[in-house]
Every structure is written in C-alpha cells, then in structure tokens.
Design an enzyme around this catalytic site. Structure first.
Site, PDB file in Angstrom:
ATOM      1  CE  LYS A  67      -3.576  12.484  -4.435  1.00  0.00           C
ATOM      2  NZ  LYS A  67      -3.161  11.966  -3.112  1.00  0.00           N
ATOM      3  NE  ARG A 111      -6.092  10.204  -0.118  1.00  0.00           N
ATOM      4  CZ  ARG A 111      -5.504   9.199  -0.750  1.00  0.00           C
ATOM      5  NH1 ARG A 111      -4.921   8.223  -0.055  1.00  0.00           N
ATOM      6  NH2 ARG A 111      -5.469   9.148  -2.050  1.00  0.00           N
ATOM      7  CB  SER A 199       6.674   0.327  -0.398  1.00  0.00           C
ATOM      8  OG  SER A 199       7.931   0.210   0.247  1.00  0.00           O
ATOM      9  CG  MET A 219      -3.809   1.477   5.904  1.00  0.00           C
ATOM     10  SD  MET A 219      -5.507   1.552   5.300  1.00  0.00           S
ATOM     11  CE  MET A 219      -5.547   3.197   4.599  1.00  0.00           C
ATOM     12  N   GLY A 220      -0.894  -0.291   2.580  1.00  0.00           N
ATOM     13  CA  GLY A 220       0.253  -0.062   1.692  1.00  0.00           C
ATOM     14  C   GLY A 220       0.028  -0.451   0.245  1.00  0.00           C
ATOM     15  CG  ASP A 222      -0.551   2.506  -3.323  1.00  0.00           C
ATOM     16  OD1 ASP A 222       0.315   1.681  -3.676  1.00  0.00           O
ATOM     17  OD2 ASP A 222      -0.267   3.656  -2.946  1.00  0.00           O
ATOM     18  CE  LYS A 226       3.534  -0.103  -3.975  1.00  0.00           C
ATOM     19  NZ  LYS A 226       3.115   1.201  -3.421  1.00  0.00           N
TER      20      LYS A 226
HETATM   21  P1  NAD Z   1       8.193   4.905   2.977  1.00  0.00           P
HETATM   22  O1  NAD Z   1       9.142   4.715   1.832  1.00  0.00           O
HETATM   23  O2  NAD Z   1       8.394   6.062   3.880  1.00  0.00           O
HETATM   24  O3  NAD Z   1       8.159   3.582   3.877  1.00  0.00           O
HETATM   25  C1  NAD Z   1       8.150   2.302   3.288  1.00  0.00           C
HETATM   26  C2  NAD Z   1       7.906   1.250   4.339  1.00  0.00           C
HETATM   27  O4  NAD Z   1       7.894  -0.044   3.693  1.00  0.00           O
HETATM   28  C3  NAD Z   1       8.969   1.176   5.423  1.00  0.00           C
HETATM   29  O5  NAD Z   1       8.370   0.774   6.636  1.00  0.00           O
HETATM   30  C4  NAD Z   1       9.898   0.084   4.891  1.00  0.00           C
HETATM   31  O6  NAD Z   1      10.679  -0.521   5.898  1.00  0.00           O
HETATM   32  C5  NAD Z   1       8.878  -0.873   4.318  1.00  0.00           C
HETATM   33  N1  NAD Z   1       9.442  -1.781   3.307  1.00  0.00           N
HETATM   34  C6  NAD Z   1      10.211  -1.458   2.246  1.00  0.00           C
HETATM   35  N2  NAD Z   1      10.544  -2.572   1.566  1.00  0.00           N
HETATM   36  C7  NAD Z   1       9.968  -3.619   2.211  1.00  0.00           C
HETATM   37  C8  NAD Z   1       9.930  -5.030   1.988  1.00  0.00           C
HETATM   38  N3  NAD Z   1      10.569  -5.583   0.965  1.00  0.00           N
HETATM   39  N4  NAD Z   1       9.219  -5.789   2.847  1.00  0.00           N
HETATM   40  C9  NAD Z   1       8.548  -5.228   3.886  1.00  0.00           C
HETATM   41  N5  NAD Z   1       8.539  -3.903   4.139  1.00  0.00           N
HETATM   42  C10 NAD Z   1       9.251  -3.118   3.313  1.00  0.00           C
HETATM   43  O7  NAD Z   1       6.746   4.941   2.299  1.00  0.00           O
HETATM   44  P2  NAD Z   1       5.369   5.520   2.894  1.00  0.00           P
HETATM   45  O8  NAD Z   1       5.177   6.904   2.395  1.00  0.00           O
HETATM   46  O9  NAD Z   1       5.313   5.249   4.341  1.00  0.00           O
HETATM   47  O10 NAD Z   1       4.308   4.614   2.114  1.00  0.00           O
HETATM   48  C11 NAD Z   1       4.172   3.233   2.429  1.00  0.00           C
HETATM   49  C12 NAD Z   1       3.241   2.565   1.423  1.00  0.00           C
HETATM   50  O11 NAD Z   1       1.941   3.166   1.506  1.00  0.00           O
HETATM   51  C13 NAD Z   1       3.662   2.735  -0.037  1.00  0.00           C
HETATM   52  O12 NAD Z   1       3.465   1.493  -0.672  1.00  0.00           O
HETATM   53  C14 NAD Z   1       2.695   3.767  -0.580  1.00  0.00           C
HETATM   54  O13 NAD Z   1       2.484   3.629  -1.965  1.00  0.00           O
HETATM   55  C15 NAD Z   1       1.442   3.419   0.219  1.00  0.00           C
HETATM   56  N6  NAD Z   1       0.445   4.486   0.316  1.00  0.00           N
HETATM   57  C16 NAD Z   1      -0.866   4.115   0.261  1.00  0.00           C
HETATM   58  C17 NAD Z   1      -1.855   5.064   0.352  1.00  0.00           C
HETATM   59  C18 NAD Z   1      -3.300   4.649   0.328  1.00  0.00           C
HETATM   60  O14 NAD Z   1      -4.169   5.520   0.212  1.00  0.00           O
HETATM   61  N7  NAD Z   1      -3.602   3.395   0.501  1.00  0.00           N
HETATM   62  C19 NAD Z   1      -1.514   6.424   0.514  1.00  0.00           C
HETATM   63  C20 NAD Z   1      -0.169   6.777   0.623  1.00  0.00           C
HETATM   64  C21 NAD Z   1       0.815   5.794   0.532  1.00  0.00           C
END
Ligand code: NAD
Length: 321
Positions: A67, A111, A199, A219-220, A222, A226
């Site tokens: 990817k 996924r 995030s 899940m956040g 990555d 973080k």
């Molecule tokens: P998004 O920007 O749409 O949402 C971000 C979320 O984080 C919101 O709920 C926001 O309120 C919260 N947030 C932001 N700052 C914060 C803080 N200081 N304290 C607590 N919460 C806070 O992003 P998304 O597309 O929903 O992605 C969320 C996370 O998931 C990102 O970190 C992204 O990198 C990660 N992600 C992981 C995978 C994986 O495979 N594990 C895949 C996709 C995305």
C-alpha cells in the site's frame, strides 16, 4: 492488470468480507505463512506530506504487494480531497507482474474496523452488554459499526476529547437500535468492551478507568510517541496485537515496554488465538487488550478480496500492462 477505482469500493466491499480477510491474514501471520515488510514512512518536504509504503507477502493467500500513500494535511482545504490518500498494488507471486491497482482509502477504514472486530470476536466475554467508545472521529464510526456485530450489545457509551463530535458515534449506535450515553472517562468502567481510536500523544484512558473482565481494543496508536492508555493498564492486562514488532515500536505497547512494565514476550499475536495455539481469554475477570497497529498484510488481504468481488460483478477495469 485489473483496476478497482476508489469510487467502486463502497458498492463492493462488505464488512463480512473485510472481517474474513483480516481474520485469515492474522492467522497466516501467526503460523508464519505471511510476513510484513519493514514500513517506510517519510516526511517528503513538500505540502507537509507524510508518504510511505506498507507491504508484505502472504503465502497462504498468495497475496503479494504494497500500500502506497500517506497524509496530506492541506488536501481538503486546497484541493477538496481527503487528507489520507492511499492506493494498493498487488503482484502475481509467481511472476512478479503487477496484477491489480485498488483504491485504498475506504479499504483502510474497513480493514482497521475489521481488526478490532476480530479481536472482540476472539477475546471479549461472550456476555458483553455495554460497548464503550473513546474517540468519535472518522475512523470511530467504522470501528463501532463493525464492533456492534460481534456481541448482543444493549447500550453504547462514549467519551471524546472534543465532545461536540460525539453525535458521530451516537448516530451509529442509534442506527443499530441501541441507546447512546455520553460519559466521563471514569464511566468507562461500565463497559464490557472498549475501543479507543484517537490521535492523542498523551494517555487519556487510565488503568482504573477499565474494569476487570473488559476487552479493550487500542486502535489509535500507530506511530512512535502516540499513546492512548496509561502504560500501567498493559501490565494489568493480557496483551495481544497484530504484529509484535510493530506493537513494541510504534503501537500502544511501546510505552509499557520502554518503562519496563512488560516485556516483548508478554505481547501475543491475535492470530495465535485464531489458530488455537494461544488460549486467549482464560477468565471472566481478565482484562484483554488488543494493540492494533495496522499492518500492510491487512491492506493486501482486503484488496485481494475486493478484486475478486469486482471481477464477479464485472466492474473491474482491465488494462494491458
Ligand atoms: P480523526 O482526526 O477523524 O479523529 C481523531 C480523534 O482523536 C477524534 O476523536 C478527536 O477528538 C481525538 N483527539 C484529537 N486530539 C486528542 C487529544 N489530545 N486527546 C484525546 N483525543 C484526541 O482521525 P481518525 O481517522 O479517526 O483516526 C484516529 C487515529 O487512528 C489516528 O491516530 C490514526 O492515525 C489512527 N489510525 C490507526 C489505524 C490502525 O490500523 N491502527 C488505521 C487508521 C487510523
């Protein structure tokens, strides 16, 4: 070569197909039939973009590829495109010839949701009733929708750093016919299953916000730096992951390992539970924690699945290459 454009993915890919693809590839990783290549992620010095590659080879599913993509923070404002952009390329493992190019944006969300959903299937208590969400952004809606299919949940509770975003997940709960309640973080103790998908770089979920017997899918996290949950929670929990090397370097376990609270050998592959070589949850009081870091093989698995569906429905575009 077959092309499945981004615009076709929503009509083709189902949550069930994504679930099966991800469950299968986690199992293949644990039985060493599949492995991920080292991840490349670079700040390219243009448009503040982060760009990189995640790839791998699954000998069981005969899926080879990568990817390519990343994060362009100015996209929406400047060009009207979403900030996360990715494309998946598949290659014929017998010849090395490119076999497919597939839009990767929606597939990434599906996924990732499938990964936490697979973890709930295999690790949550069967009698789980209350689903807890920490996070309400783009990815959270996909996570919740997939999670609700795994148990007979009766209620969804949620907390988000930006409370004005909570209606995003309330809508998903209501669509599933479930009541939604906004809670303080302490209120998460009521949840039997928790998904965190934020995030943040500073932990918001403390060890005492999670009750005994809970399954939590983190899940956040990555990326290095973080962190969503207090490292002490990992010491209290039985920790599972998609891939151990990623979990301890860029996943939630990076902090607990760095602080000496757990060792690499304390982190188990979810695929081993799927294969039956790890017993998984052993009691109703145990906290199980899934550290979902996101691996390239997940992307390849869902892409291969969607190519199959596109061929079946006659919407794959064939080009000479
Ligand atoms: P998004 O920007 O749409 O949402 C971000 C979320 O984080 C919101 O709920 C926001 O309120 C919260 N947030 C932001 N700052 C914060 C803080 N200081 N304290 C607590 N919460 C806070 O992003 P998304 O597309 O929903 O992605 C969320 C996370 O998931 C990102 O970190 C992204 O990198 C990660 N992600 C992981 C995978 C994986 O495979 N594990 C895949 C996709 C995305």
């Amino acid at each position: 070569m077959l092309i499945v454009p981004e615009r076709e993915i929503a009509n083709l890919m189902t949550r069930d197909a994504a679930f099966d693809a991800v469950e299968g590839v986690f199992a293949a990783m644990a039985s060493k039939d599949a492995y991920n290549f080292p991840v490349i992620r670079e700040a390219i010095g243009h448009e503040d973009a982060l760009y990189g590659f995640k790839g791998g080879f699954d000998k069981a599913g005969m899926t080879l590829g990568l990817k390519a993509g990343g994060y362009w923070p100015n996209n929406l404002e400047k060009h009207g495109h979403i900030n996360h952009q990715s494309t998946i390329f598949l290659f014929d493992p017998d010849t090395g010839m490119v076999s497919a190019m597939v839009g990767g944006n929606l597939l990434t969300a599906l996924r990732t949701a499938a990964a936490s959903s697979v973890s709930i299937k295999h690790l949550a208590r069967k009698d789980a009733k209350v689903m807890g969400m920490v996070g309400a952004g783009h990815q959270a809606t996909f996570q919740l929708r997939a999670a609700l299919e795994q148990r007979q949940f009766e209620k969804v509770i949620g907390w988000n750093y930006h409370p004005e975003m909570l209606p995003n997940i309330e809508k998903i709960a209501n669509e599933a016919g479930l009541p939604f309640e906004a809670v303080e973080l302490e209120g998460m103790r009521e949840a039997d299953v928790v998904i965190s998908i934020t995030s943040t770089f500073a932990p918001t979920i403390m060890a005492d916000h999670i009750a005994p017997g809970t399954h939590i899918a983190c899940m956040g996290t990555d990326t290095k730096g973080k962190q969503e949950v207090e490292a002490a929670l990992l010491a209290r929990a039985t920790v599972f992951t998609d891939e151990v090397a990623q979990s301890i370097s860029i996943g939630e376990a990076q902090h607990a390992v760095a602080e000496g609270l757990i060792k690499e050998s304390d982190v188990h592959q979810l695929g081993a539970v799927i294969n039956g070589t790890h017993k998984g949850r052993t009691s109703d009081d145990e906290i199980t924690l899934f550290d979902g870091t996101g691996v390239g093989l997940q992307d390849l698995a869902v892409a291969a699945s969607v190519v199959e569906l596109a061929v079946q429905k006659g919407v794959a575009i064939e080009v000479d290459f």
